[in-house]
Design a protein around this motif. Structure first.
Motif, PDB file in Angstrom:
ATOM      1  N   TYR A   1      92.311  70.954  -0.528  1.00 39.06           N
ATOM      2  CA  TYR A   1      93.678  70.731  -1.003  1.00 39.06           C
ATOM      3  C   TYR A   1      93.768  71.266  -2.432  1.00 39.06           C
ATOM      4  O   TYR A   1      92.990  70.870  -3.303  1.00 39.06           O
ATOM      5  N   LEU A   2      94.687  72.188  -2.642  1.00 35.37           N
ATOM      6  CA  LEU A   2      94.897  72.773  -3.957  1.00 35.37           C
ATOM      7  C   LEU A   2      96.272  72.349  -4.474  1.00 35.37           C
ATOM      8  O   LEU A   2      97.253  72.369  -3.728  1.00 35.37           O
ATOM      9  N   THR A   3      96.321  71.984  -5.744  1.00 31.01           N
ATOM     10  CA  THR A   3      97.569  71.575  -6.382  1.00 31.01           C
ATOM     11  C   THR A   3      97.758  72.365  -7.660  1.00 31.01           C
ATOM     12  O   THR A   3      96.827  72.472  -8.468  1.00 31.01           O
ATOM     13  N   GLY A   4      98.921  72.928  -7.839  1.00 29.84           N
ATOM     14  CA  GLY A   4      99.233  73.661  -9.061  1.00 29.84           C
ATOM     15  C   GLY A   4     100.717  73.578  -9.360  1.00 29.84           C
ATOM     16  O   GLY A   4     101.536  73.371  -8.455  1.00 29.84           O
ATOM     17  N   TRP A   5     101.063  73.742 -10.632  1.00 28.15           N
ATOM     18  CA  TRP A   5     102.458  73.650 -11.071  1.00 28.15           C
ATOM     19  C   TRP A   5     102.905  74.970 -11.669  1.00 28.15           C
ATOM     20  O   TRP A   5     102.144  75.622 -12.382  1.00 28.15           O
ATOM     21  N   ALA A   6     104.129  75.354 -11.379  1.00 28.74           N
ATOM     22  CA  ALA A   6     104.705  76.521 -12.040  1.00 28.74           C
ATOM     23  C   ALA A   6     104.824  76.212 -13.527  1.00 28.74           C
ATOM     24  O   ALA A   6     105.260  75.125 -13.903  1.00 28.74           O
ATOM     25  N   PRO A   7     104.415  77.122 -14.405  1.00 30.96           N
ATOM     26  CA  PRO A   7     104.397  76.823 -15.843  1.00 30.96           C
ATOM     27  C   PRO A   7     105.775  76.424 -16.373  1.00 30.96           C
ATOM     28  O   PRO A   7     106.803  76.935 -15.943  1.00 30.96           O
ATOM     29  N   ASP A   8     105.745  75.490 -17.327  1.00 24.53           N
ATOM     30  CA  ASP A   8     106.977  75.038 -17.973  1.00 24.53           C
ATOM     31  C   ASP A   8     106.608  74.474 -19.347  1.00 24.53           C
ATOM     32  O   ASP A   8     105.521  73.915 -19.532  1.00 24.53           O
ATOM     33  N   VAL A   9     107.510  74.615 -20.311  1.00 25.27           N
ATOM     34  CA  VAL A   9     107.216  74.175 -21.676  1.00 25.27           C
ATOM     35  C   VAL A   9     107.043  72.663 -21.772  1.00 25.27           C
ATOM     36  O   VAL A   9     106.446  72.156 -22.731  1.00 25.27           O
ATOM     37  N   SER A  10     107.551  71.921 -20.796  1.00 26.78           N
ATOM     38  CA  SER A  10     107.471  70.461 -20.846  1.00 26.78           C
ATOM     39  C   SER A  10     106.112  69.929 -20.431  1.00 26.78           C
ATOM     40  O   SER A  10     105.830  68.742 -20.593  1.00 26.78           O
ATOM     41  N   GLN A  11     105.243  70.788 -19.888  1.00 32.35           N
ATOM     42  CA  GLN A  11     103.970  70.312 -19.365  1.00 32.35           C
ATOM     43  C   GLN A  11     102.966  70.014 -20.469  1.00 32.35           C
ATOM     44  O   GLN A  11     103.016  70.604 -21.548  1.00 32.35           O
TER      45      GLN A  11
END
Length: 281
Positions: A234-244
């Motif tokens: 299971y792979l989890t990733g987030w699209a980049p965002d300045v709030s991270q």
């Protein structure tokens, strides 16, 4: 830019998936993956309203995620840029000629701070079968030919997400053992899963019966049954965002860890580090 190598015979893969569905596909591992994905989504304090699912078994995943946009895992994914807040890549990345390309397309389809969840088979899948059929082929045919797909190891899975531009990448494994009455039953199940050999470089001749007879004698048993390992990654990733959240710059800490733990800081030679008198209260 050079094209990725062709590992899989895509027309053969589609035919075998279609045959599996027509004959009643064995999707119990897809059921496990769908359940796990739903559990992980429950743990995220957020509602997802624009969901896309990339899969080779559209009917099953459409039922599991009603209202989602469900598409085939073609080389070019028909996903508009920044159109979704959740993309699920469901049990097919291990059969892609260009997994990085698939993940990049998913990242582009996500809104900033959108989530990607991938379920796929990992490198420990069918280790028992790999060993038995390799030894049997050497013994009966005098050499080896490509028969079982190469799969990504969990140590490399997180790097796939990083190379694809995802933030906060996480990879974890969930190995499952499945018991069968015989090696023949296992082989039948693999066909019913749509997971039989579709490697582009495979030997397309019908293998001799002696190969499978020899493999059956070499396959490890538990009592009167055989066990196959299926590793679900299971792979989890987030699209980049300045709030991270982002890691702090090295050396930017304003207090010592030893103070927070109420202990004495030790030097490299395992002796306490001297401090000012004002620190020793």
């Amino acid at each position: 830019m050079s094209q990725p190598p062709i590992l899989f015979d895509r027309p053969a893969l589609l035919k075998r998936r279609a045959r599996a569905v027509a004959q009643g596909a064995a999707l119990f591992l897809h059921e496990e993956a769908a359940f796990e994905i739903k559990e992980r989504l429950k743990d995220i304090n957020r509602s997802f309203t624009k969901v896309a699912v990339v899969t080779g078994f559209a009917a099953f995943w459409s039922t599991e995620f009603p209202g989602a946009t469900v598409i085939s895992d073609d080389d070019i994914l028909p996903l508009e840029v920044q159109s979704f807040d959740l993309v699920i890549h469901a049990m097919c990345l291990h059969q892609s000629n260009d997994p990085i390309g698939q993940l990049v397309q998913c990242q582009r389809a996500l809104e900033p701070d959108g989530l990607l969840l991938v379920a796929m088979f990992g490198g420990q899948t069918m280790t028992e079968l790999r060993a038995a059929i390799s030894e049997a082929e050497v013994a009966t045919m005098g050499g080896l030919s490509p028969r079982i797909s190469p799969m990504v190891d969990i140590r490399d899975a997180g790097a796939l997400l990083q190379r694809s531009g995802f933030a906060l990448p996480v990879a974890d494994a969930d190995p499952r053992s499945v018991s069968y009455g015989s090696v023949t039953s296992l082989m039948h199940d693999l066909r019913a899963m749509g997971e039989s050999n579709v490697l582009h470089a495979r030997d397309k001749r019908i293998p001799p019966r002696a190969l499978f007879d020899q493999m059956a004698t070499l396959y490890p048993t538990q009592g009167e049954r055989v066990v196959a390992t299926f590793e679900l990654l299971y792979l989890t990733g987030w699209a980049p965002d300045v709030s991270q959240q982002k890691p702090l710059r090295p050396g930017s800490a304003s207090s010592r860890l030893a103070d927070a733990l109420n202990t004495v800081e030790m030097g490299e030679d395992a002796r306490p580090v001297k401090t000012d008198e004002s620190d020793q209260s």
